[in-house]
Design a protein around this motif. Structure first.
Motif, PDB file in Angstrom:
ATOM      1  N   TYR A  61     -12.924   8.697  -2.837  1.00 29.58           N
ATOM      2  CA  TYR A  61     -11.690   8.304  -2.154  1.00 29.58           C
ATOM      3  C   TYR A  61     -11.537   6.791  -2.200  1.00 29.58           C
ATOM      4  CZ  TYR A  61     -11.796  13.055  -0.345  1.00 29.58           C
ATOM      5  OH  TYR A  61     -11.817  14.421  -0.241  1.00 29.58           O
ATOM      6  N   VAL A  62     -10.301   6.348  -2.407  1.00 25.49           N
ATOM      7  CA  VAL A  62     -10.005   4.922  -2.379  1.00 25.49           C
ATOM      8  C   VAL A  62      -8.741   4.693  -1.564  1.00 25.49           C
ATOM      9  CG1 VAL A  62     -11.092   4.420  -4.601  1.00 25.49           C
ATOM     10  CG2 VAL A  62      -8.663   4.998  -4.527  1.00 25.49           C
ATOM     11  N   THR A  63      -8.681   3.535  -0.944  1.00 26.57           N
ATOM     12  CA  THR A  63      -7.446   3.054  -0.332  1.00 26.57           C
ATOM     13  C   THR A  63      -6.899   1.969  -1.244  1.00 26.57           C
ATOM     14  OG1 THR A  63      -8.228   3.514   1.896  1.00 26.57           O
ATOM     15  CG2 THR A  63      -6.399   1.988   1.680  1.00 26.57           C
ATOM     16  N   LYS A  64      -5.615   2.070  -1.575  1.00 27.05           N
ATOM     17  CA  LYS A  64      -4.983   1.107  -2.478  1.00 27.05           C
ATOM     18  C   LYS A  64      -3.804   0.428  -1.803  1.00 27.05           C
ATOM     19  CE  LYS A  64      -6.196   3.383  -6.870  1.00 27.05           C
ATOM     20  NZ  LYS A  64      -5.667   3.929  -8.146  1.00 27.05           N
ATOM     21  N   ASP A  65      -3.467  -0.749  -2.323  1.00 26.52           N
ATOM     22  CA  ASP A  65      -2.278  -1.432  -1.824  1.00 26.52           C
ATOM     23  C   ASP A  65      -1.060  -1.002  -2.643  1.00 26.52           C
ATOM     24  OD1 ASP A  65      -2.350  -2.845  -4.224  1.00 26.52           O
ATOM     25  OD2 ASP A  65      -3.173  -4.671  -3.329  1.00 26.52           O
ATOM     26  N   CYS A  66       0.075  -1.614  -2.352  1.00 28.41           N
ATOM     27  CA  CYS A  66       1.328  -1.167  -2.958  1.00 28.41           C
ATOM     28  C   CYS A  66       1.390  -1.380  -4.470  1.00 28.41           C
ATOM     29  CB  CYS A  66       2.515  -1.849  -2.293  1.00 28.41           C
ATOM     30  SG  CYS A  66       2.491  -3.653  -2.401  1.00 28.41           S
ATOM     31  N   ILE A  67       0.512  -2.241  -5.015  1.00 33.70           N
ATOM     32  CA  ILE A  67       0.518  -2.442  -6.472  1.00 33.70           C
ATOM     33  C   ILE A  67      -0.640  -1.710  -7.154  1.00 33.70           C
ATOM     34  CG2 ILE A  67       1.714  -4.647  -6.318  1.00 33.70           C
ATOM     35  CD1 ILE A  67      -0.975  -6.038  -6.800  1.00 33.70           C
ATOM     36  N   GLY A  68      -1.365  -0.886  -6.385  1.00 35.16           N
ATOM     37  CA  GLY A  68      -2.406  -0.055  -6.972  1.00 35.16           C
ATOM     38  C   GLY A  68      -3.782  -0.670  -7.027  1.00 35.16           C
TER      39      GLY A  68
END
Length: 228
Positions: A61-68
């Motif tokens: 699992y990863v958390t990403k920001d709006c640009i990936g």
């Protein structure tokens, strides 16, 4: 750093190299003044090869920001008793000799926990932990092993997660790393309090790979840690 428009994603096999880059570079960012050793790519390759081996029995699992870009990551593996766990490879510890429970359902391993340096969102931390312990919390006789940074171990305790140290610490990827085991009873309260945070979207294939960073931080500036 204020997080906006972040999302939780289950990582596909095509992004494992990005994960390995993130884990190694962020660990050194946090623990070695952002100085990468000349041979750090060997660590990246080692983690990549290991996670490819684990992939069919694991969830990343990863958390990403709006640009990936990756902001945080974690992996949970259901052990098949065949693959060599980091616990065995790094600490020379036999997991089967560390079990005090009479009945064991499944044995899991949590690793690759990292949060980008500068990110201090407690919910991101909780979100990733919930994802990792979710399968462990499905049966009262499940247990999970991990190797974690000493600072992270203290944070886990503060959050109500109970862990037992099963060996001496070593230096790994730039930080003091401690082998631990956690049981269902030590995880279920944290899971029930925070499970609403985990809403996962499926990974989409990358058109272009990007180089990512790695580590683990907490909601207070002084807290840096990692699960390897």
């Amino acid at each position: 750093m204020i997080l906006t428009q972040t999302y939780l994603e289950k990582l596909g096999s095509d992004q494992i190299l990005n994960l390995a880059e993130f884990i190694v570079t962020e660990n050194f960012n946090h623990h070695s003044n952002q100085i990468l050793p000349k041979d750090y790519r060997k660590d990246v390759r080692s983690i990549y090869d290991e996670e490819v081996t684990y992939y069919n029995n694991s969830e990343i699992y990863v958390t990403k920001d709006c640009i990936g870009s990756i902001l945080g990551a974690i992996r949970v593996l259901r052990w098949n008793y065949v693959d060599t766990l980091p616990l065995q490879k790094i600490f020379r510890i036999n997991p089967l000799l560390c079990i005090n429970q009479t009945n064991i359902n499944n044995i899991f391993h949590i690793g690759r926990f990292a949060i980008k340096k500068g990110v201090r969102d407690i919910n991101l931390f909780k979100q990733l932990m919930v994802c990792a312990i979710a399968p462990v919390c499905q049966h009262k006789d499940n247990i999970v092993f991990a190797e974690c940074d000493g600072k992270l171990l203290r944070i886990l305790s503060l959050l109500g997660i109970k862990a037992t140290i099963i060996g001496k610490s070593i230096d790994y990827l730039g930080s003091e790393t401690i082998p631990i085991v956690m049981a269902y009873d030590g995880l279920i309260d944290f899971y029930n309090k925070n499970k609403s945070l985990a809403s996962v979207r499926k990974s989409t294939p990358q058109v272009e790979s990007s180089r990512l960073p790695k580590s683990v931080v907490f909601n207070a500036p002084a807290y840096n840690y990692s699960l390897v």
